[in-house]
Design an enzyme around this catalytic site. Structure first.
Site, PDB file in Angstrom:
ATOM      1  N   ASP A 463       0.853  -1.178   0.000  1.00 49.92           N
ATOM      2  CA  ASP A 463       0.000   0.000   0.000  1.00 49.92           C
ATOM      3  C   ASP A 463       0.896   1.238   0.000  1.00 49.92           C
ATOM      4  OD1 ASP A 463      -1.732   2.096   0.586  1.00 49.92           O
ATOM      5  OD2 ASP A 463      -2.946   0.917   1.981  1.00 49.92           O
ATOM      6  N   HIS A 464       0.856   1.998  -1.090  1.00 49.49           N
ATOM      7  CA  HIS A 464       1.757   3.137  -1.223  1.00 49.49           C
ATOM      8  C   HIS A 464       1.413   4.274  -0.255  1.00 49.49           C
ATOM      9  CE1 HIS A 464       5.151   4.739  -3.216  1.00 49.49           C
ATOM     10  NE2 HIS A 464       4.940   4.200  -4.405  1.00 49.49           N
ATOM     11  N   ARG A 465       0.290   4.185   0.426  1.00 48.30           N
ATOM     12  CA  ARG A 465      -0.056   5.206   1.409  1.00 48.30           C
ATOM     13  C   ARG A 465       0.781   5.091   2.671  1.00 48.30           C
ATOM     14  NH1 ARG A 465      -6.388   4.073   1.928  1.00 48.30           N
ATOM     15  NH2 ARG A 465      -5.467   1.994   2.152  1.00 48.30           N
ATOM     16  N   CYS A 467       3.980   3.701   2.931  1.00 47.22           N
ATOM     17  CA  CYS A 467       5.430   3.809   2.766  1.00 47.22           C
ATOM     18  C   CYS A 467       5.776   4.100   1.323  1.00 47.22           C
ATOM     19  CB  CYS A 467       6.138   2.540   3.234  1.00 47.22           C
ATOM     20  SG  CYS A 467       5.858   1.103   2.169  1.00 47.22           S
TER      21      CYS A 467
END
Length: 493
Positions: A463-465, A467
């Site tokens: 999940d790019h949110r 890290c």
């Protein structure tokens, strides 16, 4: 949430929340029949939730009066499941069923020994301790009403006695009046679960996957004894046939393709839960993927060396990699979090003091993800034992909601299906998943020389949110280095 209510004569037990906020369950089979006498905590039905197959125990003792549903029917949480006539009160329509019983044969005001304390009894009787325990657990959503975590105390165990007329399943009945029943009674069917008194016998059958409904009892009145279950265990069992898909109406054509519709199958149970979870993951999580090829030759040689040294319990490759994963998550804890949006619109990243390591397991019921709780505390050997245990209970459909819904990170070994990589969908609400492809011979440069090595591919979806790519790449590289040089890493674990 389960609920207990009492009509003028009958105690009505509603389908409880079986854990994790589930809203429905499919009724697989009844373990009792109308006319059976039951005790507190006796299993009355087997249901399939979106996570597992569980037995539901009765919070009441008495005589079964109404079964609110048929096998195969999907029941909503909070709807009536079973109605029980209290001990000392005859079930409506017992001997005079042909007259359309109005309940006049019931003894009004008789005290129930079952936990009817959810509401006041018509006779004003006080709640029992068992009833209070049951209500407290239900309000707390503990799930402790499931078999193995049942209410304490309660009604006295009673043998099921044959009735004089055949039993009838009542699919629906008005909650305010359940007295107009036609209940011709039936002789007890030998082998029914209600014909088992000993909890040890029931546990033996459950542990060996024996259905008590198919076991003929050799005891008095068809009572199932230990020797009956042992004989059933010794017999080879055939796998149950897969349910056939519902046939579409003859001549039905699909408007888009113009082709005849062969069948329509309801989406339910595990498949329904998987579909909802995958759709939510893809719609809410902005995932990114990184991958790397890894030389696993050294890890395979390490394991082979342990076997050659006489170790009788060498962990599997997945257990070793799981140990590397837990160590990597300690170095990169952002991947062991949860991203939450609060009711006011604000957002938080929730970190955990511990790792519940999930692993994907394919079963006859579909894909499930049991999790090893506090996995960071276990060695590779301990992880191996727990992975094997959870795989077995998951494939038997006996994993608990807690075992199937508490993961914080998932390890997915899709290499067992003969593939190298996958654009995996993160197991919502987790924030990352590590995939392991098949291990195959590939040309690999070692010390400037071309060699044939055992190579696999690791793929990390995250999940790019929570890290950036640097964190994800750092974790993936840590696990890859551990696989390529396991001796150096294991010495530090």
């Amino acid at each position: 949430m389960g609920e207990l209510t009492m009509t003028a004569e009958l105690q009505v037990f509603r389908l409880p929340d079986l854990g994790e906020g589930l809203t429905e369950a499919e009724l697989l089979s009844w373990l009792v029949a109308v006319g059976d006498e039951i005790r507190v905590d006796q299993p009355i039905a087997e249901v399939e939730t979106a996570k597992s197959v569980v037995e539901v125990p009765s919070p009441y003792a008495g005589t079964v009066a109404v079964l609110h549903g048929e096998p195969g029917q999907t029941l909503d949480v909070g709807k009536p499941l079973i109605s029980v006539a209290p001990v000392g009160i005859s079930a409506p329509g017992g001997s005079g069923a042909s007259e359309g019983a109005s309940g006049s044969d019931a003894t009004a005001g008789a005290a129930s020994s079952a936990p009817a304390g959810a509401v006041d009894s018509p006779s004003g009787g006080s709640s029992s301790a068992a009833a209070e325990t049951y209500r407290t657990e239900e309000r707390a959503g503990s799930g402790n009403v499931l078999i193995g975590y049942g209410t304490s105390g309660g009604g006295e165990a009673r043998r099921t006695r044959p009735r004089k007329a055949p039993a009838a399943v009542v699919v629906s009945a008005p909650e305010t009046s359940v007295t107009e029943l036609s209940l011709p009674a039936a002789s007890r069917v030998p082998g029914k679960l209600s014909a088992v008194i000993s909890p040890l016998v029931r546990k033996m059958a459950r542990d060996h996957g024996v259905s008590l409904e198919s076991v003929p009892g050799s005891g008095e009145s068809g009572l199932i004894l230990r020797r009956d279950v042992e004989a059933a265990i010794a017999e080879p069992r055939k796998a149950p046939p897969a349910p056939a898909a519902a046939e579409a109406p003859a001549g039905s054509l699909d408007s888009r393709t113009g082709l005849a519709v062969a069948s329509r199958s309801a989406v339910r149970g595990v498949r329904k839960a998987v579909a909802a979870n995958m759709a939510r993951s893809r719609s809410e999580i902005p995932e990114a993927t990184v991958w790397v090829d890894v030389d696993a030759t050294a890890l395979l040689e390490l394991r082979a060396g342990l076997k050659k040294a006489g170790d009788q319990h060498v962990p599997g490759l997945l257990a070793f990699i799981a140990r590397f994963v837990t160590a990597g998550l300690k170095k990169y804890p952002e991947l062991n979090t949860r991203f939450e949006t609060l009711p006011d619109g604000s957002q938080e990243m929730v970190a955990f003091d511990g790792i519940n390591l999930g692993f994907a397991a394919q079963t006859d019921r579909g894909l499930v993800v049991p999790s090893v709780r506090s996995a960071e505390k276990l060695s590779a050997r301990g992880l191996d034992a727990e992975i094997r245990r959870l795989t077995a209970v998951a494939r038997d459909g006996k994993a608990t909601p807690a075992e199937l819904g508490s993961g914080t990170f998932t390890l997915n070994n899709y290499g067992v299906f003969g593939v190298d990589g996958s654009a995996a969908i993160i197991n919502y609400p987790e924030v990352a998943m590590l995939g392991l492809g098949r291990i195959i011979d590939k040309p690999w440069v070692v010390d400037g020389q071309l060699a044939v090595r055992k190579v696999t591919e690791l793929t990390l979806a995250f999940d790019h949110r929570v890290c950036d790519g640097e964190t994800a790449a750092g974790f993936l590289r840590y696990v890859a280095d551990a696989i390529e040089n396991p001796g150096a890493v294991l010495s530090d674990l």
